[in-house]
Design a protein around this motif. Sequence first.
Motif, short mmCIF file in Angstrom:
data_model
loop_
_atom_site.label_atom_id
_atom_site.label_comp_id
_atom_site.label_asym_id
_atom_site.label_seq_id
_atom_site.Cartn_x
_atom_site.Cartn_y
_atom_site.Cartn_z
N MET A 1 10.68 17.32 26.33
CA MET A 1 10.02 16.60 27.42
C MET A 1 9.11 17.58 28.18
SD MET A 1 11.72 14.91 30.84
CE MET A 1 12.81 13.86 29.90
N THR A 2 7.86 17.20 28.35
CA THR A 2 6.94 18.07 29.09
C THR A 2 6.96 17.65 30.56
OG1 THR A 2 5.14 16.59 28.44
CG2 THR A 2 5.46 18.58 27.13
N ARG A 3 7.99 18.08 31.27
CA ARG A 3 8.20 17.67 32.65
C ARG A 3 7.22 18.39 33.58
NH1 ARG A 3 13.39 17.52 34.06
NH2 ARG A 3 14.11 17.45 31.91
N PRO A 4 6.75 17.74 34.65
CA PRO A 4 5.91 18.41 35.64
C PRO A 4 6.74 19.46 36.39
CG PRO A 4 5.79 16.01 35.84
CD PRO A 4 6.95 16.32 34.96
N ALA A 23 2.11 26.10 30.56
CA ALA A 23 0.95 25.29 30.20
C ALA A 23 0.83 25.18 28.68
CB ALA A 23 -0.32 25.88 30.80
N ALA A 24 1.07 26.30 27.98
CA ALA A 24 1.01 26.28 26.52
C ALA A 24 2.06 25.35 25.92
CB ALA A 24 1.18 27.69 25.97
N ALA A 25 3.18 25.19 26.64
CA ALA A 25 4.24 24.29 26.18
C ALA A 25 3.97 22.84 26.55
CB ALA A 25 5.58 24.73 26.75
N GLY A 26 2.89 22.59 27.29
CA GLY A 26 2.49 21.23 27.59
C GLY A 26 2.94 20.68 28.92
N HIS A 27 3.48 21.53 29.81
CA HIS A 27 3.97 21.04 31.10
C HIS A 27 2.82 20.89 32.10
CE1 HIS A 27 8.25 21.55 30.18
NE2 HIS A 27 7.93 22.70 29.59
N PRO A 28 2.67 19.73 32.74
CA PRO A 28 1.81 19.64 33.92
C PRO A 28 2.38 20.56 35.01
CG PRO A 28 2.40 17.46 33.11
CD PRO A 28 3.29 18.43 32.41
N PHE A 226 11.99 29.29 28.77
CA PHE A 226 13.11 28.77 27.98
C PHE A 226 14.02 27.90 28.83
CE2 PHE A 226 17.64 29.43 26.87
CZ PHE A 226 17.68 28.66 25.71
N PHE A 227 14.39 28.37 30.01
CA PHE A 227 15.26 27.59 30.88
C PHE A 227 14.61 26.29 31.36
CE2 PHE A 227 17.79 31.59 31.92
CZ PHE A 227 18.95 31.13 31.33
N CYS A 228 13.27 26.24 31.36
CA CYS A 228 12.57 25.03 31.77
C CYS A 228 12.50 23.99 30.67
CB CYS A 228 11.12 25.37 32.19
SG CYS A 228 11.00 26.28 33.74
N GLY A 229 12.76 24.37 29.44
CA GLY A 229 12.55 23.48 28.30
C GLY A 229 13.76 22.67 27.91
N ASP A 230 13.54 21.76 26.97
CA ASP A 230 14.61 20.88 26.50
C ASP A 230 15.72 21.65 25.80
OD1 ASP A 230 13.35 18.69 27.51
OD2 ASP A 230 12.48 18.04 25.61
N GLY A 231 15.40 22.77 25.17
CA GLY A 231 16.41 23.54 24.45
C GLY A 231 17.48 24.14 25.33
N ALA A 232 17.21 24.18 26.65
CA ALA A 232 18.19 24.73 27.59
C ALA A 232 18.87 23.64 28.40
CB ALA A 232 17.50 25.72 28.54
N GLY A 233 18.84 22.41 27.90
CA GLY A 233 19.35 21.29 28.67
C GLY A 233 20.84 21.34 28.96
N TYR A 234 21.60 22.12 28.19
CA TYR A 234 23.04 22.20 28.42
C TYR A 234 23.43 23.56 29.01
CZ TYR A 234 27.97 21.04 27.63
OH TYR A 234 29.30 20.74 27.79
N LEU A 235 22.45 24.32 29.44
CA LEU A 235 22.72 25.61 30.08
C LEU A 235 22.51 25.48 31.58
CD1 LEU A 235 20.85 28.03 27.63
CD2 LEU A 235 23.31 27.56 27.74
N SER A 236 23.52 25.83 32.34
CA SER A 236 23.39 25.81 33.79
C SER A 236 24.33 26.85 34.38
CB SER A 236 23.72 24.41 34.34
OG SER A 236 23.25 24.26 35.66
N GLY A 237 23.92 27.43 35.50
CA GLY A 237 24.73 28.46 36.16
C GLY A 237 24.65 29.82 35.51
N GLN A 238 23.63 30.04 34.65
CA GLN A 238 23.55 31.30 33.91
C GLN A 238 22.66 32.31 34.63
OE1 GLN A 238 25.63 31.58 31.18
NE2 GLN A 238 26.19 29.65 32.17
N ILE A 239 23.03 33.59 34.49
CA ILE A 239 22.26 34.70 35.05
C ILE A 239 21.79 35.55 33.87
CG2 ILE A 239 22.21 36.53 36.77
CD1 ILE A 239 23.20 33.76 37.83
#
Length: 249
Positions: A1-4, A23-28, A226-239
């Motif tokens: 998903m290219t989320r704004p 931008a290269a990944a297509g995000h507004p 990476f954290f902004c993309g769909d591939g990281a949808g199940y990652l949260s709370g990571q440092i």
Amino acid sequence: MTRPLLVTGAGGGIGAAVVEQLAAAGHPLVLADRDAAAAERVAAALPPGRPAVVVAEMDVTSTASVRAAIARGVEQLGALGGVVNNAGWMEPRPLAETDDELLRRTLEVNLEGPLRVAREALPELIRFGSGRIVNVASDGALSGMSNIAAYAAAKGGVIALTRALTLELARHQITVNTVSPGPTDTPLLGATADAEDGAAVVARIARAIPLRRVALPDDVATAIAFFCGDGAGYLSGQILSVSGGLTRP
């Protein structure tokens, strides 16, 4: 998903590299910076065919400014699906020489700023139906560094913010993660080095890093994207430390 996505501190350094990769990944994108002219230059440098880009002046220490920038972005993009809390500021100084004004400014920009931006963006992320918050901390908060006690403390607070919001926002399908850069080749590092011994200081820092170089802005931006993309949808709370192996949390 290219989320704004909203990127703070988008006018240079790591922020500019983040903008290029997102931008290269297509995000507004909403490019927010206290220096709107710098953000305009970053926007102008993007290649033709880029997604929609909005430039907004934003001072993260001002609630009115943050609200206005978010409103401008939502008005022009139609929605907001994520935030990159990249804006930061540092003036190295020993703690004994850190007066109240420097302490106040350091905490306002580096700790209160991300809190304020996340708070003001939250209704839009909930409305979007899911979200990404990526906070940019510093390995100074993980491993320590001389002469930046106030800055390290503020960035430590950003890490704590990530952990708290991970639990608070999970029910809205909003992930919250932190990217923690080590020494990075930005104007901030150059100014810090010049104050001590210029290139010799940077070279000494590089020798201490297992990969034998300081990070480039693109190295840090890759982790953020990476954290902004769909591939990281199940990652949260990571440092995630981006430090060439210098810091191993």
